[in-house]
Enzyme design. Sequence first.
Site, PDB file in Angstrom:
ATOM      1  N   HIS A  17      38.570  30.321  25.221  1.00  0.00           N
ATOM      2  CA  HIS A  17      39.826  29.951  25.780  1.00  0.00           C
ATOM      3  C   HIS A  17      40.956  29.713  24.704  1.00  0.00           C
ATOM      4  CE1 HIS A  17      37.463  29.641  29.508  1.00  0.00           C
ATOM      5  NE2 HIS A  17      38.267  30.334  29.921  1.00  0.00           N
ATOM      6  N   GLU A  27      32.597  36.116  38.860  1.00  0.00           N
ATOM      7  CA  GLU A  27      32.349  36.045  37.532  1.00  0.00           C
ATOM      8  C   GLU A  27      30.749  35.539  37.164  1.00  0.00           C
ATOM      9  OE1 GLU A  27      35.146  33.376  35.705  1.00  0.00           O
ATOM     10  OE2 GLU A  27      35.178  32.222  37.349  1.00  0.00           O
ATOM     11  N   ASP A  60      33.529  35.956  32.039  1.00  0.00           N
ATOM     12  CA  ASP A  60      32.507  35.160  32.265  1.00  0.00           C
ATOM     13  C   ASP A  60      31.373  36.014  32.862  1.00  0.00           C
ATOM     14  OD1 ASP A  60      32.802  32.541  31.733  1.00  0.00           O
ATOM     15  OD2 ASP A  60      34.266  32.481  33.281  1.00  0.00           O
ATOM     16  N   CYS A 100      40.373  40.972  36.260  1.00  0.00           N
ATOM     17  CA  CYS A 100      41.358  39.898  35.460  1.00  0.00           C
ATOM     18  C   CYS A 100      40.621  39.558  34.074  1.00  0.00           C
ATOM     19  CB  CYS A 100      41.857  38.842  36.180  1.00  0.00           C
ATOM     20  SG  CYS A 100      40.635  37.543  36.724  1.00  0.00           S
TER      21      CYS A 100
END
Length: 585
Positions: free
Chosen positions: A191, A433, A457, A504
């Site tokens: 992240h 995900e 993920d 995404c």
Amino acid sequence: MEVIKGIPVAPGVVIGRTFVLDDVVDHVPYHTVAAADRDTERQRLESAIDDVLKDLIHDRDRAAEKLGPEPAKIFEFHLGLLQDSTLIDPVRNRVSDDGVSAAYAVSEGFQSLASQFRNMDSEVFRQKASDVMDLDRRLLGKLVGQSEDRLAKLDEPVLLVAHELTPAQVASLEPSMVLALAMDTGGRTSHNSIVAAALGIPVVVGCKDISSRVNDNELIVIDGKAGIVVIRPDDQTLENYQRSAERMAGITASLQEIAELDSVTKDGVHIELLGNIEFPHEIESVLQNGGEGVGLYRTEFLYLTSPTEPTEEDLYQAYKQSIELLQGRPLIIRTLDLGADKYTQERAAEPERNPFLGLRSIRFCLQNLPIFTRQLKAILRASVHGPVKLMFPLISTALELRQAKMVLQDVMEECQEQGIDFDAEIPIGIMIEVPSAALMASVFAREVSFFSIGTNDLIQYTLAVDRGNERVANLYTGANPAVIQLVKAVIRTGKRFDVKTSLCGEIAGETLYTMLLIGLGLRTLSLVATQIPYVKRVIRSVDIAQCERLARKVGSFDSERKILNTLRQELKSVLPEMDGGWTTD
Ligand code: PEP
Ligand code: MG
């Protein structure tokens, strides 16, 4: 000259001088300061010592007031140590005489003292080792804070080198002063990397020990596309990189024109390009780059950057601001994806042993209902201001989805009772995900109105590869046939049940994957704003039949290498100047 191969996160070439951030307290890299800067470094050390002394006196007095004189004595030992010149002077001398950084000198001096205490015969002395380590942490905390202050006050732009920054630290960087970033740790989709890529600067992570290989103010090159950092480049290398930086600046300028054009294939099929954002202000960049709305608002970042938990009103204002900035364009608000590498571990009394498989995301929300309901209420209140959709992350079972929907239903009823307006028909979707959700997509399709495939993920959980671990980064790829099979299956299920399906994960922004994703049937992609023009250029250069042919061909391969080579060749044949396209694989 030294060349360090890391992991590419955001493309671009920048040549400049380093700023090495003291950003960690448990692993302080060795680095030195220039002779001319030794006095300043020594002053930093002195002011850190002064600050810690003040803190200790304050803590001692408070303890005395609350608990009485005996417990307050603990702090006397700390104070005594820090004023003991036989301990502190060698630390001072390391900075003044040898030019090592204040942080390294502190860490070295205190670690060595702690190990001397640990080796003593008496239990009383052995216990003192933890007091010494406490002092070490206090001093390093001050030095890190000072280092961040220095960074905030720079008057010249720098190339930032750090061991590891948290997503919140990355979010606070000012891109006009930090022209590029290199970190020791991290993976392509950790992240902190995602936030760094959104800054629009070149980023390379997983550079192993780069933060101990460079000192402040050294000349380096950060090549975010190749994932390379060159330390002290020789003349020839410098000249090559200068040319490549100029060439890229030219391409970036020409892409601004593309941002204004429609996102359609040569045969006229519209591919919707939406932006991924972490903060409302990023919407400006999404629109400038030609995005048609926001396909993923990672709302948890508001939590990561504020010192206290945001209130319902704070959240509502942020969502309302986003809706207003979008002026009628779509917005998908994803509910909190806290946990794993975001927020909860840093504040947990007892951190989880395996946080990516732990109390993360929707699981965390379902166990912390006040946080969850506060957010849902803020989203519902905002939903009257524009076209908002609500998306739940990390759904792995049908029960989990049903529980989340039930909580939403309760919050809706509460709004009704309180006379609060909201969109009662707000579309509800989920991230796909986790492999279990991909495999059971037909079950979920009956209960939601859209899917968004989160490959960041999905890759990690399908391949059992930690997305943030640089040591296994070579195994982390969207070109794995199993991952492609899962993506394909979800798209097919979405079509069968008329559930709008988009993607995404970061591969949506990697031009190497654009043709494949279109060929698999996707018509909406959500990606980092700065990549929108690049992806649009690919879209405008291909037709659907060509992409479908590629997807069929790739679907028959069993190896990542073969898949990647084919994607590279195909993109090169369409857009030779894209040179294999932007990819981190
Ligand atoms: C994903 O997992 O692909 C995703 C988009 O979500 P995040 O990166 O926030 O986990
Ligand atoms: Mg995710």
